[in-house]
Design a protein around this motif. Structure first.
Motif, PDB file in Angstrom:
ATOM      1  N   ALA A 128       0.810  -1.203  -0.259  1.00  0.00           N
ATOM      2  CA  ALA A 128      -0.100  -0.181   0.117  1.00  0.00           C
ATOM      3  C   ALA A 128       0.872   1.200  -0.042  1.00  0.00           C
ATOM      4  N   HIS A 129       0.450   2.501  -0.443  1.00  0.00           N
ATOM      5  CA  HIS A 129       1.241   3.809  -0.516  1.00  0.00           C
ATOM      6  C   HIS A 129      -0.027   4.874  -0.355  1.00  0.00           C
ATOM      7  N   LEU A 130       0.510   5.897   0.212  1.00  0.00           N
ATOM      8  CA  LEU A 130      -0.258   6.994   0.517  1.00  0.00           C
ATOM      9  C   LEU A 130       0.212   8.362   0.436  1.00  0.00           C
ATOM     10  N   HIS A 131      -0.516   9.516   0.233  1.00  0.00           N
ATOM     11  CA  HIS A 131      -0.046  10.708   0.103  1.00  0.00           C
ATOM     12  C   HIS A 131      -0.845  11.627   1.000  1.00  0.00           C
ATOM     13  N   ILE A 132      -0.304  12.371   1.904  1.00  0.00           N
ATOM     14  CA  ILE A 132      -1.211  13.258   2.861  1.00  0.00           C
ATOM     15  C   ILE A 132      -0.572  14.776   2.811  1.00  0.00           C
ATOM     16  N   ASP A 133      -1.651  15.620   2.866  1.00  0.00           N
ATOM     17  CA  ASP A 133      -1.192  17.180   2.963  1.00  0.00           C
ATOM     18  C   ASP A 133      -2.212  17.732   3.607  1.00  0.00           C
ATOM     19  N   LEU A 134      -1.673  18.711   4.481  1.00  0.00           N
ATOM     20  CA  LEU A 134      -2.475  19.489   5.429  1.00  0.00           C
ATOM     21  C   LEU A 134      -1.982  21.031   5.248  1.00  0.00           C
ATOM     22  N   LEU A 135      -2.979  21.805   5.009  1.00  0.00           N
ATOM     23  CA  LEU A 135      -2.873  23.088   5.145  1.00  0.00           C
ATOM     24  C   LEU A 135      -2.170  23.769   6.453  1.00  0.00           C
ATOM     25  N   PRO A 136      -1.480  24.872   6.455  1.00  0.00           N
ATOM     26  CA  PRO A 136      -0.766  25.264   7.597  1.00  0.00           C
ATOM     27  C   PRO A 136      -1.731  25.310   8.814  1.00  0.00           C
ATOM     28  N   ARG A 137      -3.166  25.745   8.641  1.00  0.00           N
ATOM     29  CA  ARG A 137      -4.073  25.925   9.595  1.00  0.00           C
ATOM     30  C   ARG A 137      -4.371  24.644  10.495  1.00  0.00           C
ATOM     31  N   LEU A 138      -3.961  23.519   9.851  1.00  0.00           N
ATOM     32  CA  LEU A 138      -4.539  22.323  10.500  1.00  0.00           C
ATOM     33  C   LEU A 138      -3.100  21.651  11.067  1.00  0.00           C
ATOM     34  N   GLN A 139      -1.915  22.151  10.834  1.00  0.00           N
ATOM     35  CA  GLN A 139      -0.714  21.338  11.175  1.00  0.00           C
ATOM     36  C   GLN A 139      -0.557  21.592  12.425  1.00  0.00           C
ATOM     37  N   GLY A 140      -0.233  20.263  13.119  1.00  0.00           N
ATOM     38  CA  GLY A 140      -0.019  20.367  14.798  1.00  0.00           C
ATOM     39  C   GLY A 140      -1.111  20.433  15.406  1.00  0.00           C
ATOM     40  N   THR A 141      -2.258  20.127  14.625  1.00  0.00           N
ATOM     41  CA  THR A 141      -3.450  19.988  15.618  1.00  0.00           C
ATOM     42  C   THR A 141      -3.866  18.762  15.779  1.00  0.00           C
ATOM     43  N   GLY A 142      -3.143  17.644  15.563  1.00  0.00           N
ATOM     44  CA  GLY A 142      -3.549  16.204  15.685  1.00  0.00           C
ATOM     45  C   GLY A 142      -4.431  15.617  14.678  1.00  0.00           C
ATOM     46  N   ILE A 143      -4.776  16.397  13.630  1.00  0.00           N
ATOM     47  CA  ILE A 143      -5.752  15.721  12.625  1.00  0.00           C
ATOM     48  C   ILE A 143      -4.857  14.847  11.758  1.00  0.00           C
ATOM     49  N   GLY A 144      -3.506  15.157  11.763  1.00  0.00           N
ATOM     50  CA  GLY A 144      -2.668  14.438  10.550  1.00  0.00           C
ATOM     51  C   GLY A 144      -2.487  12.889  11.020  1.00  0.00           C
ATOM     52  N   PRO A 145      -2.229  12.726  12.392  1.00  0.00           N
ATOM     53  CA  PRO A 145      -2.159  11.165  12.997  1.00  0.00           C
ATOM     54  C   PRO A 145      -3.568  10.450  12.747  1.00  0.00           C
TER      55      PRO A 145
END
Length: 199
Positions: A128-145
């Motif tokens: 399997a493989h993936l791509h993930i991207d978050l705009l700055p306003r969501l970075q560091g909020t815990g939504i990435g994990p």
């Protein structure tokens, strides 16, 4: 920053937002808008084909301002490469002839005609493989994990034994993020680190 984002399956109406997020994070995590003449090239490669061809493995993070992040992927990289060849690249190759464009645009156009193929040794244990991207306003909020866990669970449910991804050597923040989640380096070259996680 906002911490009240929710995750839902991506919908066809999200596609423009996905293209925009891919562009705004496409230079080793920074905005690539100034590096490209055609602002949709990155999305044509790294987000849209997943949302269109494998929508069941495309998820978005949404806050009060709208879609601000995504994770897309496939549980079977080899099968997905075949889908791209049959159903995605032909139209792009007609629209963007081989050798066209300049600079970063030309590098991306070349990938329509000469696609990257996942390494056999990587795919053997991490199909399997993936791509993930978050705009700055969501970075560091815990939504990435949470997005990553959503994709891991979805691919595990489809029988994938492991997940891999590629990240720029310059994107030190992303490298730290993946290591924190348990990803280990499978291969690296001067430009890209390939990382993997056993599911």
């Amino acid at each position: 920053m906002t911490a009240d984002a929710t995750i839902r399956p991506a919908e066809p109406g999200d596609l423009d937002d996905l293209y925009d997020i891919c562009l705004r994070t496409g230079d080793a995590g920074q905005d690539a808008s100034g590096s490209l003449t055609d602002h949709r090239l990155l999305g044509h490669l790294f987000v849209a084909p997943y949302a269109v061809l494998e929508p069941e493995l495309a998820f978005v993070a949404v806050d009060a301002e709208g879609v601000a992040g995504y994770v897309v992927g496939t549980a079977d990289s080899r099968a997905f490469e075949a889908k791209l060849e049959a159903d995605w690249y032909p139209a792009l190759r007609e629209r963007y002839p081989d050798g066209s464009g300049e600079g970063f645009d030309a590098m991306l156009v070349a990938l329509f005609h000469h696609p990257m193929r996942a390494d056999d040794a990587v795919v053997a244990g991490h199909p399997a493989h993936l791509h993930i991207d978050l705009l700055p306003r969501l970075q560091g909020t815990g939504i990435g994990p949470r997005l990553m866990a959503t994709m891991h669970d979805a691919c595990r449910a489809r029988g994938a034994a492991g997940m891999h991804l590629g990240v720029s050597q310059r994107n030190t923040r992303a490298l730290g993020f993946y290591r924190h989640l348990g990803y280990v380096t499978l291969h690296e070259d001067p430009i890209t680190v390939t990382m993997g996680l056993v599911l």
